[in-house]
Design a protein around this motif. Structure first.
Motif, PDB file in Angstrom:
ATOM      1  N   LEU A  31       0.933  -1.097   0.123  1.00 23.00           N
ATOM      2  CA  LEU A  31      -0.020  -0.051  -0.039  1.00 23.00           C
ATOM      3  C   LEU A  31       0.817   1.218   0.089  1.00 23.00           C
ATOM      4  CD1 LEU A  31      -2.745   1.441   0.225  1.00 23.00           C
ATOM      5  CD2 LEU A  31      -2.628   0.983   2.663  1.00 23.00           C
ATOM      6  N   LEU A  32       1.885   0.956   0.752  1.00 25.98           N
ATOM      7  CA  LEU A  32       2.672   2.226   0.768  1.00 25.98           C
ATOM      8  C   LEU A  32       3.399   2.726  -0.563  1.00 25.98           C
ATOM      9  CD1 LEU A  32       4.447   2.046   4.506  1.00 25.98           C
ATOM     10  CD2 LEU A  32       2.805   3.820   3.516  1.00 25.98           C
ATOM     11  N   ARG A  33       3.948   1.598  -1.072  1.00 30.47           N
ATOM     12  CA  ARG A  33       4.503   1.718  -2.447  1.00 30.47           C
ATOM     13  C   ARG A  33       3.515   2.051  -3.336  1.00 30.47           C
ATOM     14  NH1 ARG A  33       9.554  -0.648  -2.901  1.00 30.47           N
ATOM     15  NH2 ARG A  33      10.268  -1.990  -1.244  1.00 30.47           N
ATOM     16  N   GLU A  34       2.363   1.708  -3.425  1.00 31.69           N
ATOM     17  CA  GLU A  34       1.509   2.378  -4.442  1.00 31.69           C
ATOM     18  C   GLU A  34       1.416   3.714  -4.072  1.00 31.69           C
ATOM     19  OE1 GLU A  34      -2.089   0.004  -3.774  1.00 31.69           O
ATOM     20  OE2 GLU A  34      -1.448  -1.626  -5.188  1.00 31.69           O
ATOM     21  N   ARG A  35       1.177   4.197  -2.916  1.00 33.21           N
ATOM     22  CA  ARG A  35       0.919   5.651  -2.645  1.00 33.21           C
ATOM     23  C   ARG A  35       2.295   6.308  -2.985  1.00 33.21           C
ATOM     24  NH1 ARG A  35      -1.437   5.615   3.584  1.00 33.21           N
ATOM     25  NH2 ARG A  35      -3.773   4.576   2.866  1.00 33.21           N
ATOM     26  N   LEU A  36       3.267   5.747  -2.673  1.00 34.17           N
ATOM     27  CA  LEU A  36       4.669   6.430  -3.025  1.00 34.17           C
ATOM     28  C   LEU A  36       4.551   6.592  -4.327  1.00 34.17           C
ATOM     29  CD1 LEU A  36       7.306   7.647  -2.047  1.00 34.17           C
ATOM     30  CD2 LEU A  36       8.367   5.273  -2.257  1.00 34.17           C
ATOM     31  N   GLN A  37       4.440   5.777  -5.325  1.00 38.54           N
ATOM     32  CA  GLN A  37       4.353   5.913  -6.743  1.00 38.54           C
ATOM     33  C   GLN A  37       3.520   7.288  -7.178  1.00 38.54           C
ATOM     34  OE1 GLN A  37       6.072   4.156  -9.169  1.00 38.54           O
ATOM     35  NE2 GLN A  37       7.179   3.126  -7.093  1.00 38.54           N
ATOM     36  N   MET A  38       2.566   7.673  -6.583  1.00 37.58           N
ATOM     37  CA  MET A  38       1.835   8.626  -6.750  1.00 37.58           C
ATOM     38  C   MET A  38       2.432   9.892  -6.784  1.00 37.58           C
ATOM     39  SD  MET A  38      -2.031   7.384  -5.294  1.00 37.58           S
ATOM     40  CE  MET A  38      -2.696   9.077  -5.727  1.00 37.58           C
ATOM     41  N   VAL A  39       3.108   9.989  -5.438  1.00 37.91           N
ATOM     42  CA  VAL A  39       3.984  11.151  -5.070  1.00 37.91           C
ATOM     43  C   VAL A  39       5.387  11.280  -5.937  1.00 37.91           C
ATOM     44  CG1 VAL A  39       5.456  11.970  -3.353  1.00 37.91           C
ATOM     45  CG2 VAL A  39       3.433  10.902  -2.591  1.00 37.91           C
ATOM     46  N   LYS A  40       6.007  10.265  -6.439  1.00 32.48           N
ATOM     47  CA  LYS A  40       6.904  10.225  -7.302  1.00 32.48           C
ATOM     48  C   LYS A  40       6.562  10.753  -8.551  1.00 32.48           C
ATOM     49  CE  LYS A  40       9.745   6.588  -7.743  1.00 32.48           C
ATOM     50  NZ  LYS A  40      10.299   5.158  -7.680  1.00 32.48           N
ATOM     51  N   HIS A  41       5.369  10.259  -9.137  1.00 31.82           N
ATOM     52  CA  HIS A  41       4.741  10.873 -10.353  1.00 31.82           C
ATOM     53  C   HIS A  41       4.636  12.270 -10.456  1.00 31.82           C
ATOM     54  CE1 HIS A  41       2.576  10.851 -14.099  1.00 31.82           C
ATOM     55  NE2 HIS A  41       1.636  11.565 -13.680  1.00 31.82           N
ATOM     56  N   LEU A  42       4.296  12.776  -9.205  1.00 34.42           N
ATOM     57  CA  LEU A  42       4.053  14.246  -9.018  1.00 34.42           C
ATOM     58  C   LEU A  42       5.549  14.835  -9.078  1.00 34.42           C
ATOM     59  CD1 LEU A  42       2.701  16.841  -8.027  1.00 34.42           C
ATOM     60  CD2 LEU A  42       3.230  16.406  -5.781  1.00 34.42           C
ATOM     61  N   ILE A  43       6.560  14.370  -8.498  1.00 32.88           N
ATOM     62  CA  ILE A  43       7.994  14.912  -8.446  1.00 32.88           C
ATOM     63  C   ILE A  43       8.392  14.766  -9.956  1.00 32.88           C
ATOM     64  CG2 ILE A  43      10.381  14.549  -7.739  1.00 32.88           C
ATOM     65  CD1 ILE A  43       9.165  13.405  -5.015  1.00 32.88           C
ATOM     66  N   GLN A  44       8.258  13.659 -10.549  1.00 31.21           N
ATOM     67  CA  GLN A  44       8.631  13.560 -12.115  1.00 31.21           C
ATOM     68  C   GLN A  44       8.034  14.758 -13.028  1.00 31.21           C
ATOM     69  OE1 GLN A  44       7.726   9.434 -12.676  1.00 31.21           O
ATOM     70  NE2 GLN A  44       9.371   8.522 -11.688  1.00 31.21           N
ATOM     71  N   GLU A  45       6.916  15.039 -12.481  1.00 32.74           N
ATOM     72  CA  GLU A  45       6.271  16.149 -13.659  1.00 32.74           C
ATOM     73  C   GLU A  45       6.977  17.402 -13.420  1.00 32.74           C
ATOM     74  OE1 GLU A  45       2.287  16.057 -12.077  1.00 32.74           O
ATOM     75  OE2 GLU A  45       1.485  14.831 -13.763  1.00 32.74           O
ATOM     76  N   GLN A  46       7.442  17.588 -12.180  1.00 24.95           N
ATOM     77  CA  GLN A  46       8.229  18.776 -11.899  1.00 24.95           C
ATOM     78  C   GLN A  46       9.605  18.784 -12.285  1.00 24.95           C
ATOM     79  OE1 GLN A  46       6.215  21.316 -10.619  1.00 24.95           O
ATOM     80  NE2 GLN A  46       4.471  19.662 -10.481  1.00 24.95           N
ATOM     81  N   LEU A  47      10.167  17.634 -12.408  1.00 25.59           N
ATOM     82  CA  LEU A  47      11.618  17.648 -12.935  1.00 25.59           C
ATOM     83  C   LEU A  47      11.890  17.222 -14.251  1.00 25.59           C
ATOM     84  CD1 LEU A  47      13.203  16.051  -9.524  1.00 25.59           C
ATOM     85  CD2 LEU A  47      12.626  18.246 -10.028  1.00 25.59           C
ATOM     86  N   SER A  48      13.008  17.822 -14.943  1.00 23.72           N
ATOM     87  CA  SER A  48      13.484  17.442 -16.278  1.00 23.72           C
ATOM     88  C   SER A  48      13.901  16.062 -16.105  1.00 23.72           C
ATOM     89  CB  SER A  48      14.384  18.395 -16.707  1.00 23.72           C
ATOM     90  OG  SER A  48      15.609  18.266 -16.020  1.00 23.72           O
ATOM     91  N   ASP A  49      14.211  15.229 -17.164  1.00 29.28           N
ATOM     92  CA  ASP A  49      14.792  13.922 -17.179  1.00 29.28           C
ATOM     93  C   ASP A  49      16.219  14.275 -16.592  1.00 29.28           C
ATOM     94  OD1 ASP A  49      12.492  12.993 -18.374  1.00 29.28           O
ATOM     95  OD2 ASP A  49      13.578  12.955 -20.349  1.00 29.28           O
ATOM     96  N   SER A  50      17.030  15.052 -16.926  1.00 23.28           N
ATOM     97  CA  SER A  50      18.338  15.194 -16.404  1.00 23.28           C
ATOM     98  C   SER A  50      18.274  15.532 -14.950  1.00 23.28           C
ATOM     99  CB  SER A  50      19.151  16.229 -17.037  1.00 23.28           C
ATOM    100  OG  SER A  50      18.527  17.469 -16.964  1.00 23.28           O
ATOM    101  N   GLU A  51      17.331  16.178 -14.512  1.00 23.21           N
ATOM    102  CA  GLU A  51      17.231  16.376 -12.882  1.00 23.21           C
ATOM    103  C   GLU A  51      16.776  15.057 -12.235  1.00 23.21           C
ATOM    104  OE1 GLU A  51      15.977  21.181 -13.139  1.00 23.21           O
ATOM    105  OE2 GLU A  51      14.575  19.725 -13.048  1.00 23.21           O
ATOM    106  N   GLN A  52      15.969  14.371 -12.583  1.00 23.28           N
ATOM    107  CA  GLN A  52      15.476  12.985 -12.084  1.00 23.28           C
ATOM    108  C   GLN A  52      16.756  12.186 -12.196  1.00 23.28           C
ATOM    109  OE1 GLN A  52      11.906  11.251 -13.650  1.00 23.28           O
ATOM    110  NE2 GLN A  52      11.264  13.320 -14.667  1.00 23.28           N
ATOM    111  N   THR A  53      17.541  12.055 -13.007  1.00 23.16           N
ATOM    112  CA  THR A  53      18.697  11.504 -13.102  1.00 23.16           C
ATOM    113  C   THR A  53      19.688  11.712 -12.073  1.00 23.16           C
ATOM    114  OG1 THR A  53      18.451  10.853 -15.591  1.00 23.16           O
ATOM    115  CG2 THR A  53      20.651  10.471 -14.528  1.00 23.16           C
TER     116      THR A  53
END
Length: 201
Positions: A134-156
């Motif tokens: 359950l925590l991993r599923e919720r975390l995936q939602m949060v990570k998606h939000l972070i990914q939307e804000q950062l460029s590919d290079s910033e995520q790397t």
């Protein structure tokens, strides 16, 4: 009074951000990620190049922080920073134990006794499978939000940093300068901190 309220809204305490995140605000967790990047990196560094790759350490570090947010209560009598340290470290250690078991390798490196005592702050001492999923599923939602804000290079760069890599190691891996790594991580922190500008209750 107005100035103080504005200051608190712009730079809320960790506990205030945790309260927001517990109410379902993913922006608050992104801000906590920015604030605890160095903590996650420092705990991942001793494990870097051992059992887990940087993506695994990145994932486990964020999961440990998310566990801390979900289960933290001021009634525990410790600060969120101390509690988060225990949760992140124990999550990484648990992941290493699982990797050890799968590869039939010796146990993970020893942990100083003073850090071992912090284990009581772990949010996932029982490692209940359903709770972890359950925590991993919720975390995936949060990570998606972070990914939307950062460029590919910033995520790397962020993944490598939270996976325990040093600035020179990141620079060498990506064929960029250490200064470029520093500038990228600065932009990451700024973006994550600016996700939510609403006042904290």
């Amino acid at each position: 009074m107005a100035k103080e309220q504005k200051k608190n809204a712009e730079n809320p305490s960790a506990e205030a951000l945790v309260f927001q995140a517990q109410k379902g605000d993913p922006d608050a967790f992104a801000k906590l990620t920015a604030r605890y990047m160095e903590l996650i990196r420092s705990l991942a560094a001793p494990l870097h190049g051992n059992l887990l790759d940087n993506d695994d350490l990145f994932q486990e570090g964020l999961l440990g922080l998310y566990q801390a947010v979900e289960s933290f209560s001021e009634k525990r009598g410790v600060s969120f920073s101390a509690y988060a340290r225990g949760c992140v470290r124990n999550q990484m250690r648990s992941a290493c134990r699982r990797a050890n078991s799968a590869k039939r390798q010796p146990s993970t490196p020893s942990i100083p006794l003073e850090e071992e005592a912090m284990g009581s702050f772990s949010a996932m001492e029982t490692e209940d499978p359903e709770t972890v999923v359950l925590l991993r599923e919720r975390l995936q939602m949060v990570k998606h939000l972070i990914q939307e804000q950062l460029s590919d290079s910033e995520q790397t760069v962020l993944k490598l940093y939270l996976g325990g890599f040093t600035y020179p190691q990141i620079a060498d891996s990506l064929h960029i300068s250490a200064k470029a790594v520093d500038n990228t991580l600065y932009r990451v922190r700024v973006k994550l901190r600016k996700l939510s500008e609403t006042a904290v209750p």
